[in-house]
Design a protein around this motif. Sequence first.
Motif, PDB file in Angstrom:
ATOM      1  N   ALA A 183      20.347 -26.273   7.844  1.00 43.01           N
ATOM      2  CA  ALA A 183      21.672 -26.919   7.466  1.00 43.01           C
ATOM      3  C   ALA A 183      22.594 -26.041   6.993  1.00 43.01           C
ATOM      4  O   ALA A 183      22.251 -25.012   6.725  1.00 43.01           O
ATOM      5  CB  ALA A 183      21.445 -28.258   6.365  1.00 43.01           C
ATOM      6  N   PRO A 200      25.486 -29.448   2.059  1.00 35.60           N
ATOM      7  CA  PRO A 200      24.405 -30.174   3.170  1.00 35.60           C
ATOM      8  C   PRO A 200      22.995 -29.750   2.799  1.00 35.60           C
ATOM      9  O   PRO A 200      22.185 -30.435   2.491  1.00 35.60           O
ATOM     10  CB  PRO A 200      24.933 -29.882   4.413  1.00 35.60           C
ATOM     11  CG  PRO A 200      26.451 -29.389   4.122  1.00 35.60           C
ATOM     12  CD  PRO A 200      26.471 -29.025   2.759  1.00 35.60           C
ATOM     13  N   ARG A 201      22.704 -28.036   2.760  1.00 39.76           N
ATOM     14  CA  ARG A 201      21.637 -27.820   2.087  1.00 39.76           C
ATOM     15  C   ARG A 201      21.074 -27.995   0.683  1.00 39.76           C
ATOM     16  O   ARG A 201      19.679 -28.331   0.648  1.00 39.76           O
ATOM     17  CB  ARG A 201      21.342 -26.169   2.334  1.00 39.76           C
ATOM     18  CG  ARG A 201      20.218 -25.575   2.126  1.00 39.76           C
ATOM     19  CD  ARG A 201      20.530 -24.225   2.406  1.00 39.76           C
ATOM     20  NE  ARG A 201      20.873 -23.794   3.686  1.00 39.76           N
ATOM     21  CZ  ARG A 201      21.125 -22.673   4.080  1.00 39.76           C
ATOM     22  NH1 ARG A 201      21.076 -21.625   3.365  1.00 39.76           N
ATOM     23  NH2 ARG A 201      21.535 -22.290   5.574  1.00 39.76           N
ATOM     24  N   PRO A 226      25.146 -34.681   1.022  1.00 40.88           N
ATOM     25  CA  PRO A 226      25.889 -34.284   2.377  1.00 40.88           C
ATOM     26  C   PRO A 226      27.190 -34.857   2.760  1.00 40.88           C
ATOM     27  O   PRO A 226      27.961 -34.652   3.290  1.00 40.88           O
ATOM     28  CB  PRO A 226      25.023 -34.112   3.374  1.00 40.88           C
ATOM     29  CG  PRO A 226      23.615 -34.297   2.557  1.00 40.88           C
ATOM     30  CD  PRO A 226      23.850 -34.853   1.280  1.00 40.88           C
TER      31      PRO A 226
END
Length: 365
Positions: free
Chosen positions: A151, A156-157, A217
């Motif tokens: 990602a 997001p990660r 995210p």
Amino acid sequence: MILDVALLALLWGACVARLPTLLRDKRQQALWATLFAGALTETSAFPPVAEAVGRPILTHLLGAVAAFVLLRFLALLTGAGGLRRQLALTVTVLVTLLVLDAVTGGIDPGPARLAGPLSPATVAYWAVLEVYLGTVLIIATLLFWSVARDAPAGLPRLGLRTAAVGTAMISVYAAAKTTLIVLSGAGVPIDFDAVAPWGHYLQGVGTLLAVSGGLVPAGRRARAVLTAYVSLLVLRPLWTAMRDAFPEVILFSPRRAVIELAGVDELHLRLYRRVIEIRDGMLALRPYLADGSHETPQAEAMAIAVALRRRAAGCPPDDDGRTFAPVGPQMADEVAWLSRVSRAYRKARVTAAAAPTPRPSGSAR
């Protein structure tokens, strides 16, 4: 109790916030169904609700259904199939729980009723439930963690890893509870009154992390949606003036816009269309422009008001090349400039004959 309330607020808030995504695709629908099933499960386990219902098995059945929906979401996320196997496994678990609950005369999850010795049917009930839930959560943990490696860095990660940690915590809770119940069934004395609060805390925090991580995210998209919607509202006075003066510039009917509420892409499409409609109206208004500078938003707003007044008064158009201030080249530049013009137009308190700011009417497209 505070943890329970926070978890319920997060789950139901996420369900409501993601309702528009139901119109998008199957993955978004599966994600919403997972949140909804989780919200129902946690609501049924909320002490006042659980006491009113009086059937603890309801929470367990809803939990099994929530695990199935989560499994479907993961399958859609990875492109895997297996719907029939997943459905057959879930139905088997549900039927088994109902049978074992009838055999035991009703499962009571309270710490006092879990203290041994437990009947084989009671141990089997908890083993089936917790192993099924734990297996699904382990699958989710591994998937979230593996996807997080690929990602984009940042939110997001971080969100995927947070969700992985949350599902891992719930898996640990399920494994620990199963182990303690099996030991209790074997005659080993277990003080469930002492360990139950820690288990509840581990499960609650894990669920909070899993849900929060899954929503992280979407934070960037949520900000984009909020920014676009604010721009729509800011542009409304100027757009309304152009719509009332030149109805032909409207690309779609207000009713058509109602179905375009889902997702950031659709909202940006509405914003771009609004800018185009405003520009088309200003283009039709150019022959009525008076001499003067339009280099500031305030000056352009006043020029629009005067041009609308001249057109309403029946002045003949005069196409002598006068135009509005050039803007661009990006759409973001157009949105920023027209937003300032619209604010100035709304605040400009000209006389009623000088094209006052139109009152809001019609759709909030």
